[in-house]
Write an enzyme that holds these catalytic residues in place. Structure first.
Site, PDB file in Angstrom:
ATOM      1  N   THR A   1     -33.891   1.499  -7.516  1.00 22.68           N
ATOM      2  CA  THR A   1     -33.936   1.430  -8.978  1.00 22.68           C
ATOM      3  C   THR A   1     -35.312   1.066  -9.505  1.00 22.68           C
ATOM      4  O   THR A   1     -35.740   1.572 -10.555  1.00 22.68           O
ATOM      5  CB  THR A   1     -32.908   0.384  -9.480  1.00 22.68           C
ATOM      6  OG1 THR A   1     -31.617   0.818  -9.085  1.00 22.68           O
ATOM      7  CG2 THR A   1     -32.924   0.245 -10.995  1.00 22.68           C
TER       8      THR A   1
ATOM      9  N   SER B   1     -31.125   3.759  -2.117  1.00 21.87           N
ATOM     10  CA  SER B   1     -30.886   3.125  -0.821  1.00 21.87           C
ATOM     11  C   SER B   1     -29.488   3.391  -0.260  1.00 21.87           C
ATOM     12  O   SER B   1     -29.210   3.023   0.876  1.00 21.87           O
ATOM     13  CB  SER B   1     -31.169   1.628  -0.891  1.00 21.87           C
ATOM     14  OG  SER B   1     -30.128   0.942  -1.521  1.00 21.87           O
ATOM     15  N   SER B   2     -28.629   4.036  -1.024  1.00 19.50           N
ATOM     16  CA  SER B   2     -27.333   4.445  -0.454  1.00 19.50           C
ATOM     17  C   SER B   2     -27.541   5.524   0.600  1.00 19.50           C
ATOM     18  O   SER B   2     -26.658   5.777   1.421  1.00 19.50           O
ATOM     19  CB  SER B   2     -26.415   4.980  -1.552  1.00 19.50           C
ATOM     20  OG  SER B   2     -26.231   3.978  -2.504  1.00 19.50           O
TER      21      SER B   2
ATOM     22  N   ASP C   1     -28.960  -1.821  -3.134  1.00 17.00           N
ATOM     23  CA  ASP C   1     -27.626  -1.590  -2.572  1.00 17.00           C
ATOM     24  C   ASP C   1     -27.534  -1.870  -1.065  1.00 17.00           C
ATOM     25  O   ASP C   1     -26.566  -2.464  -0.607  1.00 17.00           O
ATOM     26  CB  ASP C   1     -27.166  -0.147  -2.848  1.00 17.00           C
ATOM     27  CG  ASP C   1     -26.802   0.060  -4.312  1.00 17.00           C
ATOM     28  OD1 ASP C   1     -26.677  -0.950  -5.046  1.00 17.00           O
ATOM     29  OD2 ASP C   1     -26.655   1.222  -4.739  1.00 17.00           O
TER      30      ASP C   1
ATOM     31  N   THR D   1     -26.757 -11.051   1.506  1.00 23.75           N
ATOM     32  CA  THR D   1     -25.764 -10.041   1.205  1.00 23.75           C
ATOM     33  C   THR D   1     -25.844  -9.761  -0.298  1.00 23.75           C
ATOM     34  O   THR D   1     -26.166 -10.659  -1.073  1.00 23.75           O
ATOM     35  CB  THR D   1     -24.372 -10.559   1.679  1.00 23.75           C
ATOM     36  OG1 THR D   1     -23.482  -9.503   1.680  1.00 23.75           O
ATOM     37  CG2 THR D   1     -23.843 -11.690   0.863  1.00 23.75           C
TER      38      THR D   1
ATOM     39  N   THR E   1     -16.113 -13.352   9.996  1.00 20.82           N
ATOM     40  CA  THR E   1     -15.146 -13.684   8.937  1.00 20.82           C
ATOM     41  C   THR E   1     -15.395 -12.875   7.675  1.00 20.82           C
ATOM     42  O   THR E   1     -16.539 -12.572   7.341  1.00 20.82           O
ATOM     43  CB  THR E   1     -15.156 -15.185   8.604  1.00 20.82           C
ATOM     44  OG1 THR E   1     -14.319 -15.399   7.447  1.00 20.82           O
ATOM     45  CG2 THR E   1     -16.551 -15.712   8.284  1.00 20.82           C
ATOM     46  N   GLN E   2     -14.304 -12.540   6.987  1.00 20.83           N
ATOM     47  CA  GLN E   2     -14.479 -11.833   5.710  1.00 20.83           C
ATOM     48  C   GLN E   2     -14.765 -12.813   4.572  1.00 20.83           C
ATOM     49  O   GLN E   2     -15.000 -12.388   3.445  1.00 20.83           O
ATOM     50  CB  GLN E   2     -13.298 -10.916   5.394  1.00 20.83           C
ATOM     51  CG  GLN E   2     -11.935 -11.514   5.501  1.00 20.83           C
ATOM     52  CD  GLN E   2     -10.835 -10.463   5.302  1.00 20.83           C
ATOM     53  OE1 GLN E   2     -10.267 -10.386   4.241  1.00 20.83           O
ATOM     54  NE2 GLN E   2     -10.520  -9.686   6.326  1.00 20.83           N
ATOM     55  N   CYS E   3     -14.778 -14.120   4.879  1.00 19.27           N
ATOM     56  CA  CYS E   3     -15.191 -15.105   3.868  1.00 19.27           C
ATOM     57  C   CYS E   3     -16.692 -14.975   3.647  1.00 19.27           C
ATOM     58  O   CYS E   3     -17.443 -14.679   4.573  1.00 19.27           O
ATOM     59  CB  CYS E   3     -14.934 -16.527   4.342  1.00 19.27           C
ATOM     60  SG  CYS E   3     -13.198 -16.940   4.442  1.00 19.27           S
TER      61      CYS E   3
HETATM   62  N1  ASN Z   1     -28.692   2.411  -6.288  1.00 20.70           N
HETATM   63  C1  ASN Z   1     -29.888   1.595  -6.278  1.00 20.70           C
HETATM   64  C2  ASN Z   1     -30.413   1.577  -4.841  1.00 20.70           C
HETATM   65  O1  ASN Z   1     -29.951   0.824  -4.031  1.00 20.70           O
HETATM   66  C3  ASN Z   1     -29.567   0.218  -6.777  1.00 20.70           C
HETATM   67  C4  ASN Z   1     -30.772  -0.661  -7.020  1.00 20.70           C
HETATM   68  O2  ASN Z   1     -31.837  -0.512  -6.465  1.00 20.70           O
HETATM   69  N2  ASN Z   1     -30.610  -1.694  -7.858  1.00 20.70           N
HETATM   70  O3  ASN Z   1     -31.275   2.358  -4.508  1.00 20.70           O
END
Ligand code: ASN
Length: 343
Positions: free
Chosen positions: A15, A60-61, A92, A167, A279-281
């Site tokens: 972003t 980054s997805s 992300d 995270t 753990t998922q916590c």
């Molecule tokens: N979709 C964006 C990415 O991870 C989200 C971001 O950068 N805030 O590339």
């Protein structure tokens, strides 16, 4: 007199450098040179800044193992000529990349700071400028002519974290990251306050940087939920080429005690699958054997993920598989903290 430090900016996308596509209304990555023009303040910083950019910046997805190798290679090629590195990355999957790079860069003695933003740099209310400027300042910090931060960090919204402890917790707030099981390494307020006691210390290790470029994606994950059925577990366990399965269990590492559940895991483990219990916590640690509901998991030799994040567990598994660690040693090495990623 202290020499001027050399900082390398590595722009991967995210972003921070996006603009709106007016036809579709969605955000897409754009040119890095344009990004620098938006921050004339960079000229005021007391360091030399050079930059490299991915040819095609990505959201980054779309991050993957090949891109991690590309980032690691850029750092390797520029390691001797630069004092610190700032990686501009989408938020992300930033925690995955920061975790992956922490494992790939063995014996790191210079800062590699990941940062990005929630709003594009051209936006009036952007968080990008502060994140970028302070990341560069953090990467420039020196004490007795050596970098203060000698590990992979992640800087976002006034806080520097250990990268492999983070995270992403919020898709909207500027405070998008958290490090539930490890304190902040630094905080930016009126002063830039470094919490030295929490920094990674290689204790006199003078070994040369070793860059690991083989990562394996023979890794899978399963999140438990009440009512999980046999076919789901079967489907996961019969996945082709699966070498490591990360299971997100409940609380302190607990899982159903149904006979079929334990028997199937036991069989998979005896046929060579490494099953990691995390753990998922959000916070806290796996303590196998603390409850009756985790006793069997301990007995059938699940790997103890302790307080590791999901992101670090996945990338540590990819790194260990890629490094060719033997099946016999995998459990012991995974349960050992390699880069401060677990207790
Ligand atoms: N979709 C964006 C990415 O991870 C989200 C971001 O950068 N805030 O590339």
């Amino acid at each position: 007199m202290q020499k001027k430090v050399n900082i390398l900016l590595i722009y991967t996308g995210g972003t921070i450098g996006m603009v709106k596509d007016y036809k579709t209304g969605s955000l897409k990555a754009f040119d890095f040179d344009k990004l620098l023009k938006h921050i004339p303040e960079l000229a005021q910083l007391d360091c030399n800044i050079s930059s490299v950019s991915f040819k095609t910046p990505i959201d980054s997805s779309n991050m993957n193992l090949k891109y991690w190798v590309a980032i690691a290679s850029i750092i390797e090629e520029n390691y001797d000529s630069h004092d610190g590195f700032v990686v501009l990355h989408g938020s992300d999957t930033m925690s995955y990349s920061a975790s992956a790079l922490s494992f790939m860069l063995e014996n790191l003695t210079k800062p590699v700071i990941f940062t990005g933003s929630q709003l594009p740099i051209g936006d009036l209310r952007t968080d990008a400028k502060e994140n970028l400027i302070t990341s560069i300042q953090i990467a420039s910090l020196q004490e007795r002519n050596r970098p203060v931060i000698r590990e992979v960090g992640l800087y976002f919204e006034y806080k520097l974290y250990r990268g492999n402890r983070t995270t992403k917790i919020n898709a909207e707030h500027f405070e998008a990251f958290s490090s539930p099981n490890y304190p902040e390494l630094a905080e930016s307020g009126v002063n830039l306050k470094v919490n030295s006691t929490f920094l990674l210390d290689l204790k006199g290790n003078r070994k040369k940087l070793k860059v690991h470029k083989t990562m394996s994606n023979q890794v899978g994950a399963l999140k438990l939920f009440p009512g999980i059925s046999e076919p789901i577990l079967d489907a996961v366990l019969s996945s082709e080429n699966l070498k490591v399965l990360v299971i997100e269990t409940y609380g302190a590492g607990n899982a159903p005690t149904d006979e079929w559940f334990i028997a199937k895991l036991k069989k998979a483990i005896s046929s060579g699958l490494h099953v990691i219990n995390i753990t998922q916590c959000a916070g806290g640690s796996v303590v196998m054997g603390h409850y009756e509901t985790s006793e069997m998991l301990k007995k059938i030799q699940l790997v103890n993920g302790k307080d590791i994040t999901f992101e670090a567990a996945i990338t540590k598994a990819m790194y260990l598989l890629g490094s060719g660690v033997s099946d016999k040693l995998f459990k012991t090495i995974f349960e050992t903290s390699l880069r401060g990623e677990m207790q």
